[in-house]
Write a protein that holds these residues in place. Sequence first.
Motif, PDB file in Angstrom:
ATOM      1  N   ALA A  70      27.415  43.015  52.338  1.00 57.45           N
ATOM      2  CA  ALA A  70      28.252  42.614  51.070  1.00 57.45           C
ATOM      3  C   ALA A  70      28.345  43.785  50.199  1.00 57.45           C
ATOM      4  O   ALA A  70      29.310  43.890  49.683  1.00 57.45           O
ATOM      5  CB  ALA A  70      27.518  41.485  50.219  1.00 57.45           C
ATOM      6  N   ALA A  71      27.172  44.636  49.953  1.00 55.75           N
ATOM      7  CA  ALA A  71      27.423  45.794  49.048  1.00 55.75           C
ATOM      8  C   ALA A  71      28.449  46.795  49.502  1.00 55.75           C
ATOM      9  O   ALA A  71      29.175  47.385  48.851  1.00 55.75           O
ATOM     10  CB  ALA A  71      26.066  46.599  48.916  1.00 55.75           C
ATOM     11  N   ILE A  72      28.084  47.131  50.794  1.00 58.42           N
ATOM     12  CA  ILE A  72      29.253  48.278  51.578  1.00 58.42           C
ATOM     13  C   ILE A  72      30.842  47.512  51.384  1.00 58.42           C
ATOM     14  O   ILE A  72      31.746  48.323  51.042  1.00 58.42           O
ATOM     15  CB  ILE A  72      28.980  48.156  53.049  1.00 58.42           C
ATOM     16  N   TYR A  73      30.762  46.188  51.569  1.00 58.06           N
ATOM     17  CA  TYR A  73      32.228  45.656  51.655  1.00 58.06           C
ATOM     18  C   TYR A  73      32.838  45.652  50.136  1.00 58.06           C
ATOM     19  O   TYR A  73      33.990  46.000  49.826  1.00 58.06           O
ATOM     20  CB  TYR A  73      31.892  44.266  51.984  1.00 58.06           C
ATOM     21  N   ALA A  74      31.895  45.337  49.177  1.00 56.07           N
ATOM     22  CA  ALA A  74      32.509  45.210  47.827  1.00 56.07           C
ATOM     23  C   ALA A  74      32.886  46.633  47.193  1.00 56.07           C
ATOM     24  O   ALA A  74      33.951  46.670  46.750  1.00 56.07           O
ATOM     25  CB  ALA A  74      31.426  44.690  47.226  1.00 56.07           C
ATOM     26  N   THR A 119      34.006  37.944  42.795  1.00 54.79           N
ATOM     27  CA  THR A 119      33.821  36.691  43.144  1.00 54.79           C
ATOM     28  C   THR A 119      34.512  36.151  44.388  1.00 54.79           C
ATOM     29  O   THR A 119      33.996  35.755  45.260  1.00 54.79           O
ATOM     30  CB  THR A 119      34.302  35.603  41.958  1.00 54.79           C
ATOM     31  N   ILE A 120      35.729  36.763  44.619  1.00 63.40           N
ATOM     32  CA  ILE A 120      36.538  36.616  45.849  1.00 63.40           C
ATOM     33  C   ILE A 120      35.679  37.078  46.846  1.00 63.40           C
ATOM     34  O   ILE A 120      35.464  36.819  47.934  1.00 63.40           O
ATOM     35  CB  ILE A 120      38.038  36.857  45.849  1.00 63.40           C
ATOM     36  N   THR A 121      35.364  38.441  46.857  1.00 62.27           N
ATOM     37  CA  THR A 121      34.938  39.339  47.711  1.00 62.27           C
ATOM     38  C   THR A 121      33.326  38.897  48.159  1.00 62.27           C
ATOM     39  O   THR A 121      33.155  38.496  49.648  1.00 62.27           O
ATOM     40  CB  THR A 121      34.689  40.738  47.100  1.00 62.27           C
ATOM     41  N   MET A 168      32.375  36.752  51.877  1.00 63.16           N
ATOM     42  CA  MET A 168      31.513  37.490  52.579  1.00 63.16           C
ATOM     43  C   MET A 168      30.327  36.195  52.757  1.00 63.16           C
ATOM     44  O   MET A 168      29.946  36.262  54.056  1.00 63.16           O
ATOM     45  CB  MET A 168      30.739  38.439  51.815  1.00 63.16           C
ATOM     46  N   SER A 169      29.813  35.495  51.566  1.00 61.21           N
ATOM     47  CA  SER A 169      29.075  34.419  51.948  1.00 61.21           C
ATOM     48  C   SER A 169      29.501  33.377  53.143  1.00 61.21           C
ATOM     49  O   SER A 169      28.643  33.013  53.786  1.00 61.21           O
ATOM     50  CB  SER A 169      28.671  33.780  50.607  1.00 61.21           C
ATOM     51  N   SER A 210      40.282  34.550  37.038  1.00 61.04           N
ATOM     52  CA  SER A 210      39.773  34.869  35.858  1.00 61.04           C
ATOM     53  C   SER A 210      39.226  36.229  35.700  1.00 61.04           C
ATOM     54  O   SER A 210      38.892  37.053  36.597  1.00 61.04           O
ATOM     55  CB  SER A 210      38.708  33.871  35.121  1.00 61.04           C
ATOM     56  N   ALA A 211      39.337  36.879  34.503  1.00 59.82           N
ATOM     57  CA  ALA A 211      38.925  38.285  34.167  1.00 59.82           C
ATOM     58  C   ALA A 211      37.376  38.114  34.560  1.00 59.82           C
ATOM     59  O   ALA A 211      36.898  39.310  35.222  1.00 59.82           O
ATOM     60  CB  ALA A 211      39.225  38.662  32.767  1.00 59.82           C
ATOM     61  N   LEU A 212      36.717  37.088  34.160  1.00 59.94           N
ATOM     62  CA  LEU A 212      35.057  37.131  34.317  1.00 59.94           C
ATOM     63  C   LEU A 212      35.067  37.299  35.989  1.00 59.94           C
ATOM     64  O   LEU A 212      33.890  37.976  36.334  1.00 59.94           O
ATOM     65  CB  LEU A 212      34.665  36.004  33.794  1.00 59.94           C
ATOM     66  N   ALA A 213      35.537  36.366  36.770  1.00 54.95           N
ATOM     67  CA  ALA A 213      35.555  36.335  38.219  1.00 54.95           C
ATOM     68  C   ALA A 213      35.700  37.904  38.867  1.00 54.95           C
ATOM     69  O   ALA A 213      35.200  38.179  39.823  1.00 54.95           O
ATOM     70  CB  ALA A 213      36.424  35.212  38.625  1.00 54.95           C
ATOM     71  N   ARG A 214      36.579  38.532  38.211  1.00 51.98           N
ATOM     72  CA  ARG A 214      36.703  40.016  38.792  1.00 51.98           C
ATOM     73  C   ARG A 214      35.476  40.892  38.414  1.00 51.98           C
ATOM     74  O   ARG A 214      35.318  41.857  39.627  1.00 51.98           O
ATOM     75  CB  ARG A 214      38.060  40.556  38.429  1.00 51.98           C
ATOM     76  N   GLY A 215      34.574  40.690  37.546  1.00 50.65           N
ATOM     77  CA  GLY A 215      33.549  41.642  37.267  1.00 50.65           C
ATOM     78  C   GLY A 215      32.198  41.076  37.470  1.00 50.65           C
ATOM     79  O   GLY A 215      31.318  41.821  37.521  1.00 50.65           O
ATOM     80  N   VAL A 216      32.102  39.619  37.539  1.00 44.96           N
ATOM     81  CA  VAL A 216      30.722  39.037  37.885  1.00 44.96           C
ATOM     82  C   VAL A 216      31.031  37.776  38.924  1.00 44.96           C
ATOM     83  O   VAL A 216      32.074  37.069  39.041  1.00 44.96           O
ATOM     84  CB  VAL A 216      30.764  38.227  36.497  1.00 44.96           C
ATOM     85  N   PHE A 217      29.899  37.747  39.931  1.00 50.40           N
ATOM     86  CA  PHE A 217      30.277  36.750  40.656  1.00 50.40           C
ATOM     87  C   PHE A 217      29.974  35.360  40.302  1.00 50.40           C
ATOM     88  O   PHE A 217      28.748  35.123  39.340  1.00 50.40           O
ATOM     89  CB  PHE A 217      29.309  36.701  41.971  1.00 50.40           C
ATOM     90  N   LEU A 218      30.888  34.491  40.296  1.00 54.27           N
ATOM     91  CA  LEU A 218      30.839  33.142  39.781  1.00 54.27           C
ATOM     92  C   LEU A 218      30.479  32.122  40.783  1.00 54.27           C
ATOM     93  O   LEU A 218      31.301  32.252  41.895  1.00 54.27           O
ATOM     94  CB  LEU A 218      32.080  33.054  38.884  1.00 54.27           C
ATOM     95  N   LEU A 219      29.882  31.224  40.592  1.00 56.47           N
ATOM     96  CA  LEU A 219      29.668  30.230  41.271  1.00 56.47           C
ATOM     97  C   LEU A 219      30.778  29.040  40.988  1.00 56.47           C
ATOM     98  O   LEU A 219      31.349  29.431  40.197  1.00 56.47           O
ATOM     99  CB  LEU A 219      28.029  29.449  41.174  1.00 56.47           C
TER     100      LEU A 219
END
Length: 125
Positions: A41-45, A64-66, A70-71, A112-121
């Motif tokens: 996940a880290a390599i992919y992101a 979030t999408i990434t 992956m999950s 959302s802008a938040l989803a771009r920078g933070v993983f959202l459930l």
Amino acid sequence: MSTDITSAFEAHAIDNTTFGHVEHVRVAYDLLRKYDFIDAAAIYAKGIRTLAAKAGAPDKFNLTITYAFMSLIAERLAKTQAKNFEAFTQENPDLMTKTVLDQWYSKDRLNSALARGVFLLPAAA
């Protein structure tokens, strides 16, 4: 185990104009078979974020999408008997659509802008 595209991805030598959704799924699949989830996940992101930046669109990267993709791929890999990518995608055709996450996320939340920078459930219904 890795394909040429995955090796190029890991080397940050991918042409973003030829890296579509199928290639995204292929690389995720390969990385998850090569590494444990945390490392894959880290390599992919990092690779996707680098691709977006090289394309001049760093704001297109969506954590979030990434991580959700992956999950989902990791979960399907844990349950499959498929021996290769082609069999895996035949078994999981929904992964080949960009809208597969819509069953868990609203468009507003996912984009959302938040989803771009933070993983959202996914939001509770």
